[in-house]
Design a protein around this motif. Structure first.
Motif, short mmCIF file in Angstrom:
data_model
loop_
_atom_site.label_atom_id
_atom_site.label_comp_id
_atom_site.label_asym_id
_atom_site.label_seq_id
_atom_site.Cartn_x
_atom_site.Cartn_y
_atom_site.Cartn_z
N GLY A 62 -26.92 -38.31 -8.45
CA GLY A 62 -26.77 -37.49 -7.16
C GLY A 62 -27.63 -36.11 -8.20
N THR A 63 -27.51 -35.44 -9.62
CA THR A 63 -27.63 -34.72 -10.12
C THR A 63 -28.86 -35.36 -10.83
OG1 THR A 63 -26.48 -35.45 -12.15
CG2 THR A 63 -25.00 -33.85 -10.60
N LYS A 64 -29.31 -35.83 -11.37
CA LYS A 64 -30.98 -36.37 -12.25
C LYS A 64 -31.49 -36.40 -11.43
CE LYS A 64 -28.07 -35.55 -15.93
NZ LYS A 64 -27.61 -34.08 -16.76
N ILE A 65 -31.20 -37.80 -10.65
CA ILE A 65 -31.80 -38.36 -10.03
C ILE A 65 -32.71 -37.79 -8.87
CG2 ILE A 65 -33.12 -40.17 -8.37
CD1 ILE A 65 -31.14 -42.28 -10.42
N PHE A 66 -31.76 -36.94 -7.37
CA PHE A 66 -32.29 -36.46 -6.44
C PHE A 66 -31.98 -34.62 -6.68
CE2 PHE A 66 -29.45 -40.01 -4.30
CZ PHE A 66 -30.90 -40.42 -3.50
N ASP A 67 -31.40 -34.61 -7.61
CA ASP A 67 -30.93 -33.19 -7.70
C ASP A 67 -30.65 -32.04 -7.35
OD1 ASP A 67 -32.54 -31.45 -9.94
OD2 ASP A 67 -33.71 -30.79 -8.49
N TYR A 68 -28.90 -32.54 -7.06
CA TYR A 68 -28.09 -31.88 -5.98
C TYR A 68 -27.48 -31.86 -7.09
CZ TYR A 68 -29.77 -33.73 -1.97
OH TYR A 68 -30.28 -33.62 -0.91
N THR A 69 -26.43 -30.22 -7.16
CA THR A 69 -26.22 -29.68 -8.16
C THR A 69 -24.17 -29.53 -7.64
OG1 THR A 69 -26.68 -27.15 -6.85
CG2 THR A 69 -27.32 -28.51 -9.22
N ASN A 70 -24.12 -29.52 -5.83
CA ASN A 70 -22.62 -29.90 -4.92
C ASN A 70 -22.17 -30.73 -4.65
OD1 ASN A 70 -21.91 -27.02 -5.64
ND2 ASN A 70 -23.82 -26.06 -4.75
N ALA A 71 -21.01 -31.33 -5.07
CA ALA A 71 -20.73 -32.19 -4.30
C ALA A 71 -19.39 -32.40 -4.49
CB ALA A 71 -21.88 -33.32 -4.69
N ASN A 72 -18.98 -32.80 -3.28
CA ASN A 72 -17.52 -33.54 -4.00
C ASN A 72 -17.00 -35.22 -3.51
OD1 ASN A 72 -14.10 -33.90 -4.90
ND2 ASN A 72 -13.60 -32.49 -3.80
N ILE A 73 -17.68 -36.23 -4.17
CA ILE A 73 -17.13 -37.26 -3.71
C ILE A 73 -15.83 -38.68 -4.47
CG2 ILE A 73 -18.36 -39.99 -3.38
CD1 ILE A 73 -21.20 -37.77 -3.76
N LEU A 74 -15.05 -39.02 -3.89
CA LEU A 74 -14.04 -39.59 -3.47
C LEU A 74 -13.74 -41.14 -3.36
CD1 LEU A 74 -10.30 -39.64 -4.89
CD2 LEU A 74 -10.62 -39.50 -2.08
N VAL A 75 -14.55 -41.86 -4.76
CA VAL A 75 -14.39 -43.33 -4.42
C VAL A 75 -13.22 -44.16 -4.42
CG1 VAL A 75 -15.49 -45.46 -5.26
CG2 VAL A 75 -16.17 -42.94 -5.57
N GLN A 76 -13.08 -45.10 -3.15
CA GLN A 76 -11.54 -46.05 -3.24
C GLN A 76 -11.82 -46.71 -2.54
OE1 GLN A 76 -9.42 -44.37 -1.28
NE2 GLN A 76 -10.10 -42.55 -0.31
N TYR A 77 -11.03 -47.76 -3.06
CA TYR A 77 -10.42 -49.29 -1.75
C TYR A 77 -10.57 -48.65 -0.41
CZ TYR A 77 -12.42 -51.81 -5.98
OH TYR A 77 -12.79 -52.27 -7.11
N ASN A 78 -10.46 -49.65 0.73
CA ASN A 78 -10.19 -49.68 2.01
C ASN A 78 -11.41 -50.12 2.60
OD1 ASN A 78 -8.95 -48.47 4.45
ND2 ASN A 78 -9.22 -46.27 4.03
N ASP A 79 -10.44 -51.47 2.63
CA ASP A 79 -10.63 -52.82 3.76
C ASP A 79 -10.24 -52.79 5.35
OD1 ASP A 79 -11.75 -53.41 1.30
OD2 ASP A 79 -9.46 -55.41 1.17
N LYS A 80 -9.28 -51.97 5.96
CA LYS A 80 -8.62 -51.39 6.87
C LYS A 80 -9.88 -51.19 7.17
CE LYS A 80 -4.35 -50.00 9.54
NZ LYS A 80 -3.13 -49.13 9.54
#
Length: 159
Positions: free
Chosen positions: A35-53
Motif C-alpha cells: 500500500g505505501t511503498k509500491i502503490f504510494d498511498y498514505t491513508n488507509a484503514n484495513i481490517l483483515v479477518q476470516y469470514n467463510d460465511k
C-alpha cells in the motif's frame, strides 16, 4: 530465515490483522509495504479477518471466492475477508486483493447497488455482477499483478 528490512510506514496507513501471519512475513507488513511503498498511498484503514460465511454467500458454482476486499462507506476503509482454508497461497491472495485496493483508491473500480442488484463500474463502464469472473477486466488486472506485487514486496521486505 532471511533478515527483514527495517521499514517505517505512515501512521495514517493502518492495518489490523486478526489472522496469524506465516513465519516468512507479517501479514500487516505485507499490506503496508504494498500500500505505501509500491502503490504510494498514505491513508488507509484495513481490517483483515476470516469470514467463510460471507464468502460462501457470494460464491457461485463457477467461482468459489477465496477472499473479498469490502470497501466501506468510510473513505479509505476496507475489510479484507479471507477463507479459513485457501486454495491458493495467502501471499498471492493478499497481493491480488491489494491490487483491488489500488483499483478502488484510483476510482477505476466501484461497486454500486442498482435496482436491488450489485453492479460493477470499471473505468466508467457498467458490468453486471453475473459476468463470469475471468471476463471481468478488474480481475484480469489483479491476476496479472499479483505475482509482480509479491516479487516487489520481497525485494523491499528482505535485506
Amino acid at each position: 530465515m532471511k533478515e527483514r528490512s527495517k521499514l517505517e510506514f505512515p501512521e495514517t496507513f493502518k492495518v489490523t490483522s486478526l489472522i496469524e501471519s506465516p513465519k516468512q512475513y507479517d501479514v500487516e507488513e505485507l499490506i503496508k509495504v504494498i500500500g505505501t511503498k509500491i502503490f504510494d498511498y498514505t491513508n488507509a484503514n484495513i481490517l483483515v479477518q476470516y469470514n467463510d460465511k460471507i464468502l460462501n454467500k457470494f460464491s457461485t458454482e463457477e467461482c468459489e471466492l477465496q477472499a473479498l476486499l469490502d470497501k466501506t462507506p468510510v473513505p479509505h476503509t476496507y475489510n479484507l475477508l479471507l477463507k479459513t482454508k485457501l486454495s491458493d497461497s495467502l501471499s498471492t491472495i493478499i497481493c491480488h486483493e491489494m491490487q483491488h485496493f489500488d483499483q478502488y483508491e484510483r476510482r477505476d473500480l466501484e461497486l454500486v447497488k442498482k435496482d436491488s442488484k450489485l453492479v460493477f463500474l470499471w473505468k466508467g463502464q457498467q458490468f453486471d455482477s453475473s459476468l463470469d469472473y475471468m471476463l471481468r477486466p478488474w480481475e484480469q488486472e489483479a491476476i496479472d499483478a499479483q505475482y509482480s506485487l509479491w516479487k516487489q514486496f520481497k525485494q523491499i521486505y528482505y535485506k
